[in-house]
Design a protein around this motif. Structure first.
Motif, short mmCIF file in Angstrom:
data_model
loop_
_atom_site.label_atom_id
_atom_site.label_comp_id
_atom_site.label_asym_id
_atom_site.label_seq_id
_atom_site.Cartn_x
_atom_site.Cartn_y
_atom_site.Cartn_z
N ARG A 350 1.06 -1.34 0.15
CA ARG A 350 -0.19 -0.08 0.03
C ARG A 350 0.94 1.22 0.07
O ARG A 350 0.51 2.34 -0.47
N GLN A 351 2.26 1.17 0.50
CA GLN A 351 2.95 2.42 0.45
C GLN A 351 3.60 2.77 -0.85
O GLN A 351 3.80 3.65 -1.24
N ILE A 352 3.43 1.71 -1.89
CA ILE A 352 4.12 1.89 -3.08
C ILE A 352 3.08 2.12 -4.27
O ILE A 352 3.37 2.39 -5.28
N LEU A 353 1.76 1.95 -3.82
CA LEU A 353 0.81 1.49 -4.90
C LEU A 353 -0.27 2.85 -4.73
O LEU A 353 -0.18 3.40 -3.64
N MET A 354 -0.88 3.06 -5.86
CA MET A 354 -1.73 4.55 -5.72
C MET A 354 -2.87 3.85 -5.03
O MET A 354 -3.31 2.62 -5.06
N ALA A 355 -3.50 4.60 -4.01
CA ALA A 355 -4.89 4.37 -3.37
C ALA A 355 -5.91 4.30 -4.39
O ALA A 355 -5.82 4.92 -5.44
N PRO A 356 -6.91 3.39 -4.05
CA PRO A 356 -7.92 3.47 -5.11
C PRO A 356 -8.85 4.82 -5.02
O PRO A 356 -8.48 5.75 -4.38
N ASP A 357 -9.57 4.77 -6.24
CA ASP A 357 -9.96 6.17 -6.57
C ASP A 357 -11.04 6.73 -5.38
O ASP A 357 -11.04 7.81 -5.01
N ILE A 358 -11.61 5.70 -4.75
CA ILE A 358 -12.57 6.01 -3.84
C ILE A 358 -12.09 6.67 -2.53
O ILE A 358 -12.55 7.42 -1.68
N LEU A 359 -10.60 6.50 -2.30
CA LEU A 359 -9.79 7.07 -1.14
C LEU A 359 -9.25 8.27 -1.53
O LEU A 359 -8.42 8.99 -0.90
N GLN A 360 -9.27 8.68 -2.91
CA GLN A 360 -8.72 9.82 -3.29
C GLN A 360 -9.62 11.02 -3.27
O GLN A 360 -10.93 10.86 -3.26
N PRO A 361 -9.03 12.32 -3.15
CA PRO A 361 -9.90 13.57 -3.31
C PRO A 361 -10.34 13.49 -4.64
O PRO A 361 -9.74 13.01 -5.64
N TRP A 362 -11.83 13.70 -4.81
CA TRP A 362 -12.76 14.28 -4.32
C TRP A 362 -13.48 13.36 -3.28
O TRP A 362 -14.35 13.68 -2.41
N ARG A 363 -13.68 12.13 -3.81
CA ARG A 363 -14.61 11.01 -3.35
C ARG A 363 -14.60 10.91 -2.14
O ARG A 363 -15.49 10.72 -1.18
N SER A 364 -13.20 10.87 -1.45
CA SER A 364 -12.94 10.55 0.23
C SER A 364 -13.75 11.45 0.89
O SER A 364 -14.36 10.96 2.05
N GLU A 365 -13.88 12.67 0.49
CA GLU A 365 -14.43 13.77 1.30
C GLU A 365 -16.07 13.59 1.51
O GLU A 365 -16.58 13.97 2.44
N TYR A 366 -16.59 12.87 0.38
CA TYR A 366 -18.10 12.60 0.45
C TYR A 366 -18.30 11.31 1.10
O TYR A 366 -19.40 11.08 1.77
N LEU A 367 -17.52 10.18 0.77
CA LEU A 367 -17.63 8.76 1.22
C LEU A 367 -17.12 8.40 2.23
O LEU A 367 -17.53 7.28 2.91
N SER A 368 -15.91 9.07 2.90
CA SER A 368 -15.26 8.53 4.14
C SER A 368 -16.11 8.12 5.33
O SER A 368 -15.92 7.30 5.84
N GLU A 369 -17.00 9.01 5.26
CA GLU A 369 -17.86 8.75 6.78
C GLU A 369 -18.70 7.29 6.63
O GLU A 369 -18.77 6.55 7.26
N ALA A 370 -19.28 7.33 5.30
CA ALA A 370 -19.98 6.09 5.09
C ALA A 370 -19.39 4.71 4.91
O ALA A 370 -19.76 3.93 5.13
N LEU A 371 -17.86 4.81 4.29
CA LEU A 371 -16.99 3.95 4.07
C LEU A 371 -16.16 3.76 5.30
O LEU A 371 -14.99 3.27 4.86
N VAL A 372 -16.30 4.05 6.47
CA VAL A 372 -15.16 4.35 7.46
C VAL A 372 -14.52 2.97 7.78
O VAL A 372 -13.21 2.63 7.80
N LYS A 373 -15.06 1.77 7.58
CA LYS A 373 -14.45 0.59 7.75
C LYS A 373 -13.42 0.23 6.73
O LYS A 373 -12.87 -0.76 6.81
N TRP A 374 -13.55 1.00 5.62
CA TRP A 374 -12.63 0.41 4.37
C TRP A 374 -11.51 1.40 4.51
O TRP A 374 -10.72 1.47 3.56
N LEU A 375 -11.49 2.45 5.18
CA LEU A 375 -10.45 3.46 5.42
C LEU A 375 -8.90 3.02 5.88
O LEU A 375 -9.21 1.64 6.49
N PRO A 376 -7.84 3.51 5.47
CA PRO A 376 -6.58 2.84 5.89
C PRO A 376 -6.70 2.74 7.20
O PRO A 376 -7.02 3.73 7.97
N GLY A 377 -6.17 1.85 8.00
CA GLY A 377 -6.14 1.60 8.97
C GLY A 377 -7.21 0.98 10.03
O GLY A 377 -7.36 0.44 10.90
N ALA A 378 -8.24 1.03 9.26
CA ALA A 378 -9.77 0.83 10.10
C ALA A 378 -9.91 -1.05 9.77
O ALA A 378 -10.56 -1.25 10.79
N GLN A 379 -9.26 -1.57 9.15
CA GLN A 379 -9.48 -2.89 8.74
C GLN A 379 -8.34 -3.55 8.40
O GLN A 379 -7.62 -3.26 7.53
#
Length: 380
Positions: A350-379
């Motif tokens: 994960r340190q050397i690959l690009m994060a998935p689109d859903i975790l990138q701005p702008w999507r993360s700003e809208y989706l992070s609360e709904a998808l909190v269990k899928w955020l880095p470190g959460a699972q």
């Protein structure tokens, strides 16, 4: 439609000076992609609403003043479906124009559906039917015909008035920054290069191979990309992906045995057979501890279907409250990216690959609360 074809330095300098005060520039490129890894630029179109130029990149021109203008943050660059144009700029100019406004993505954001083509946009927005007879022309031939030049000029002449309508609707909804952020993400993805040692995992059919076979595929995939970059040849002109998998699976020890593999082209063996044998030999020398693990398909993970369904439901709920179409937030592929990021990658990867689109701005700003269990470190 008035335009000028620029093949001389003086004309280019005069044109750049004429558009230097513009706040918005419509841009397009014509290029060819036949056997090469990188697109071959053949024409660059620029329009500021008054001055329209078709600039010939095959002429001996100094583009430095134009490049400086295209990098000014106060000048908005408008393109339609710019993914390949971005690659053209990265390889020809060494940069990507920013900020960049993608009219195709903006239309998707406004609910016009996925991937509306340029001709469809012009028809819907301006009521103009575009002649598409030159769409598959040879843009590298010289001299260019009048019909080719008119076709190329129309791309930016019609793009600007379409943009003016679209940006007004985007601004009314407060989504301008989303369009800019999406274009930045496309540029980042185009510029990103998967680390050599992980290339094999993106090869179709890799999941069928044993760890020992995967070691051979890993060597072959690294070699193929290096040779493609060095020769500027499309990957499949080095060796077809399906044949690379078969070679890795059978691990031939001679050119004759490689030629006997079903589907493998004799020309592939003649051109690169000895190099591929060397890849196989390197893989054979690895100990069991050095072999890569098996590649698993997402569908083979227990709970995948339920996870994908849950993520889609949460995104749909956010879509209803924000009025941003759910398929703009995430396609099936983008949902799979997120699940793969959590389930298939190690922390080091994960340190050397690009994060998935859903975790990138702008999507993360809208989706992070709904998808909190899928955020880095959460699972884990």
């Amino acid at each position: 439609m008035e335009y000028q074809l620029i093949t001389e330095q003086g004309a280019l300098d005069t044109f750049v000076d004429a558009i230097s005060k513009a706040k918005v520039l419509a841009i397009d490129t014509e290029f060819m992609r036949r056997r090469t890894l990188y697109p071959e630029i053949a024409l660059l179109q620029v329009f500021d609403g008054q001055h329209l130029a078709l600039i010939d990149p095959l002429a001996e021109l100094d583009f430095s003043t134009l490049w400086a203008l295209l990098q000014k943050p106060e000048v908005l660059k408008v393109l339609h479906s710019p993914s390949e144009d971005i690659e053209v700029f990265q390889n020809f100019a060494g940069f990507v124009p920013t900020p960049l406004f993608d009219t195709q993505f903006a239309l998707q954001l406004l609910g016009s559906g996925n991937c509306m083509g340029f001709a469809a946009m012009v028809n819907a927005r301006l009521g103009i039917e575009i002649d598409k007879s030159e769409s598959r022309t040879n843009w590298l031939q010289r001299p260019l015909r009048e019909s080719q030049l008119t076709y190329a000029a129309a791309d930016v002449a019609h793009l600007l008035p379409c943009f003016e309508q679209i940006v007004e609707e985007i601004n009314a909804k407060g989504w301008f920054d989303i369009v800019i952020a999406e274009s930045q993400l496309i540029s980042q993805k185009r510029a990103f290069s998967t680390p050599d040692e992980l290339l094999y995992r993106d090869v179709k059919g890799a999941w069928q191979l044993s760890p020992r076979d995967l070691a051979a595929l890993r060597e072959l995939a690294m070699w193929r990309r290096e040779k493609a970059q060095r020769k500027n040849l499309a990957l499949n002109f080095i060796v077809k992906e399906v044949n690379m998998v078969e070679i890795a699976k059978r691990r031939p020890s001679s050119l004759n045995s490689m030629r006997n593999i079903p589907g493998v082209d004799a020309m592939e063996v003649n051109r690169s057979g000895r190099e591929m044998l060397a890849c196989i030999e390197r893989a054979k020398k690895l100990s069991d501890e050095q072999l890569p693990p098996r590649v698993m398909r997402l569908m083979d993970y227990r709970g995948y279907k339920q996870a994908a369904k849950e993520i889609k439901q949460k995104i749909t709920a956010v879509s209803k409250t924000t009025h941003i179409p759910a398929d703009v937030f995430a396609s099936k592929k983008q949902i799979n990216q997120l699940i793969s990021w959590n389930w298939k990658l190690t922390d080091d990867e994960r340190q050397i690959l690009m994060a998935p689109d859903i975790l990138q701005p702008w999507r993360s700003e809208y989706l992070s609360e709904a998808l909190v269990k899928w955020l880095p470190g959460a699972q884990k």
